[in-house]
Design a protein around this motif. Structure first.
Motif, PDB file in Angstrom:
ATOM      1  N   ALA A   1      -2.065   4.194  13.164  1.00 60.05           N
ATOM      2  CA  ALA A   1      -1.692   3.123  12.240  1.00 60.05           C
ATOM      3  C   ALA A   1      -0.236   2.712  12.452  1.00 60.05           C
TER       4      ALA A   1
ATOM      5  N   ASP B   1      -0.148   0.412  15.456  1.00 59.72           N
ATOM      6  CA  ASP B   1      -0.707  -0.888  15.092  1.00 59.72           C
ATOM      7  C   ASP B   1       0.303  -1.717  14.312  1.00 59.72           C
ATOM      8  N   LEU B   2       1.028  -1.072  13.428  1.00 59.64           N
ATOM      9  CA  LEU B   2       2.008  -1.795  12.622  1.00 59.64           C
ATOM     10  C   LEU B   2       3.144  -2.318  13.499  1.00 59.64           C
TER      11      LEU B   2
ATOM     12  N   ARG C   1       3.003  -3.112  16.705  1.00 60.95           N
ATOM     13  CA  ARG C   1       2.498  -4.255  17.485  1.00 60.95           C
ATOM     14  C   ARG C   1       2.366  -5.489  16.611  1.00 60.95           C
ATOM     15  N   MET C   2       1.858  -5.300  15.382  1.00 60.36           N
ATOM     16  CA  MET C   2       1.661  -6.450  14.498  1.00 60.36           C
ATOM     17  C   MET C   2       2.995  -7.080  14.115  1.00 60.36           C
TER      18      MET C   2
ATOM     19  N   ALA D   1      -2.186 -11.156   7.952  1.00 58.95           N
ATOM     20  CA  ALA D   1      -2.639 -10.125   8.888  1.00 58.95           C
ATOM     21  C   ALA D   1      -1.638  -8.971   8.937  1.00 58.95           C
ATOM     22  N   LEU D   2      -0.347  -9.321   8.879  1.00 60.61           N
ATOM     23  CA  LEU D   2       0.673  -8.277   8.878  1.00 60.61           C
ATOM     24  C   LEU D   2       0.589  -7.414   7.616  1.00 60.61           C
TER      25      LEU D   2
ATOM     26  N   THR E   1      -2.209  -4.871   7.918  1.00 59.51           N
ATOM     27  CA  THR E   1      -1.855  -3.750   8.793  1.00 59.51           C
ATOM     28  C   THR E   1      -0.876  -2.820   8.099  1.00 59.51           C
ATOM     29  N   GLN E   2       0.057  -3.404   7.340  1.00 63.23           N
ATOM     30  CA  GLN E   2       1.025  -2.589   6.595  1.00 63.23           C
ATOM     31  C   GLN E   2       0.317  -1.706   5.571  1.00 63.23           C
TER      32      GLN E   2
ATOM     33  N   SER F   1      -2.784  -0.592   5.713  1.00 61.49           N
ATOM     34  CA  SER F   1      -3.506   0.470   6.431  1.00 61.49           C
ATOM     35  C   SER F   1      -2.548   1.580   6.840  1.00 61.49           C
ATOM     36  N   TYR F   2      -1.352   1.188   7.242  1.00 57.84           N
ATOM     37  CA  TYR F   2      -0.338   2.184   7.637  1.00 57.84           C
ATOM     38  C   TYR F   2       0.081   3.027   6.430  1.00 57.84           C
TER      39      TYR F   2
END
Length: 354
Positions: free
Chosen positions: A123, A126-127, A129-130, A143-144, A147-148, A150-151
């Motif tokens: 996670a 992914d954060l 990269r996003m 979308a950011l 991802t945040q 999920s992290y």
């Protein structure tokens, strides 16, 4: 003059002479006392000890049995049943809050350390990269944000799993007990260790409902242990339970007191708590040893002009040495405290020097 012979010897006269000598010998040693009727009674003199009836401050106290804890104390337990791989402290160590005390098997069946760690690291990538894509305008803010989130969830899960295998202390203090060894299973039902702040100690004890009205917050107490009764610390009541224990029907009371400089008092020790229950400043008192029972009623022998008279009394509170007299005596009277077993009304006594 004729010589006396056995023929003319008078045995009756001889008997009377012997009887008279016996009477004067044994009756002359008794002190005599003449009564109103003119008859003579022979009395004995008894040696006794006595004490004056006085007014004094009377303090009643009671001693309870209890146990000790640190003012701040934590029992360290495990949340999962895993094998202990490392113990970082020993009894007597002073530690800070957050210190890791035990390390459990991170790869054990109950541990989710490595699983949550992998999810968290993924996670995190992914954060990163996003964020780069968002800065280049390739992805939306929505979308950011996803991802945040999920992290954040992955991080929380990993930290929770980490805390289950890295057991820390919730407070600063001294390690007072370590109850396990390396290789043992950290069963959640077992206390692994105890950490306590023992600069100030807490005494816990139980009292019955009849004693409860005599206690109040801030009331002074004395604490000591039978291991060394000469070490006595003073403290104050800090907490009184509002409800009774269902099984024992007693109320728990807590008292705080400062530990000695060398921290002699330890958590888990048994102790004695001495509490002053009641005080009366102007109590008319006599020694407990003066009280005798007559027909199941308490009384004392009062000395007046070297003779004793038995008086019934009504008693009140006692401190274990002296008893309050509610009726039957006046201040200044002398009461017998030793030797009353041989007394009755009218016995002549001599007060001995203690």
């Amino acid at each position: 003059m004729k010589n006396l012979s056995s023929k003319n010897f008078n045995p009756i006269l001889m008997f009377l002479l012997i009887l008279s000598a016996f009477f004067f010998q044994f009756c002359g040693d008794k002190p005599a006392e003449t009564t109103e009727a003119g008859k003579t009674n022979f009395t004995d003199t008894v040696s006794v000890e006595a004490e004056e009836v006085v007014i004094r401050e009377l303090i009643t106290s009671k001693t309870f049995s209890g146990s000790l804890e640190g003012e701040e104390q934590a029992n360290i337990i495990s949340k999962i049943p895993e094998r202990i791989m490392q113990i970082n402290v020993k009894v007597g160590d002073y530690i800070n809050s957050g210190t890791i005390l035990f390390m459990l098997d991170k790869g054990g069946a109950s541990s989710q350390f490595y699983q949550t760690q992998a999810v968290f690291l993924n996670a995190q990538k992914d954060l990163e990269r996003m964020k780069n894509l968002f800065n280049e305008g390739a992805v939306s803010g929505q979308a950011l944000d996803g991802t945040q989130t999920s992290y954040d969830v992955a991080k929380a899960n990993f930290e929770a799993a980490k805390r289950t295998v890295e057991i820390t202390s919730p407070l600063s203090g001294m390690v007072t007990a370590v109850n396990v060894n390396i290789g043992d299973i950290a069963n959640p039902a077992i206390v692994l260790a105890t950490v306590a702040n023992i600069g100030r100690m807490k005494a816990l004890y139980n009292v019955g409902e009849s004693d409860l009205p005599s206690f109040n917050i801030g009331q002074p107490i004395e604490i000591y242990s039978e291991l060394n009764p000469e070490i006595i610390q003073t403290g104050k009541l800090s907490q009184i339970s509002k409800s009774a224990n269902i099984e024992s029907r007693t109320f728990e009371i807590q008292a705080l007191f400062p530990n000695t400089k060398n921290r002699w008092f330890k958590p888990g020790m048994f102790c004695r708590i001495n509490v002053n229950m009641k005080t009366k400043k102007d109590a008319l008192t006599i020694p407990i040893t003066a009280i005798v029972s007559n027909n199941s009623k308490p009384g004392v022998f009062v000395i007046n002009e070297n003779k004793v008279t038995f008086k019934h009394v009504t008693t009140g509170m006692t401190d274990g040495k002296y008893t309050e007299v509610l009726s039957g005596l006046s201040a200044g009277e002398n009461v017998v405290t030793l030797g009353m077993n041989n007394l009755k009304n009218g016995t002549v006594v001599i007060i001995s020097d203690k």
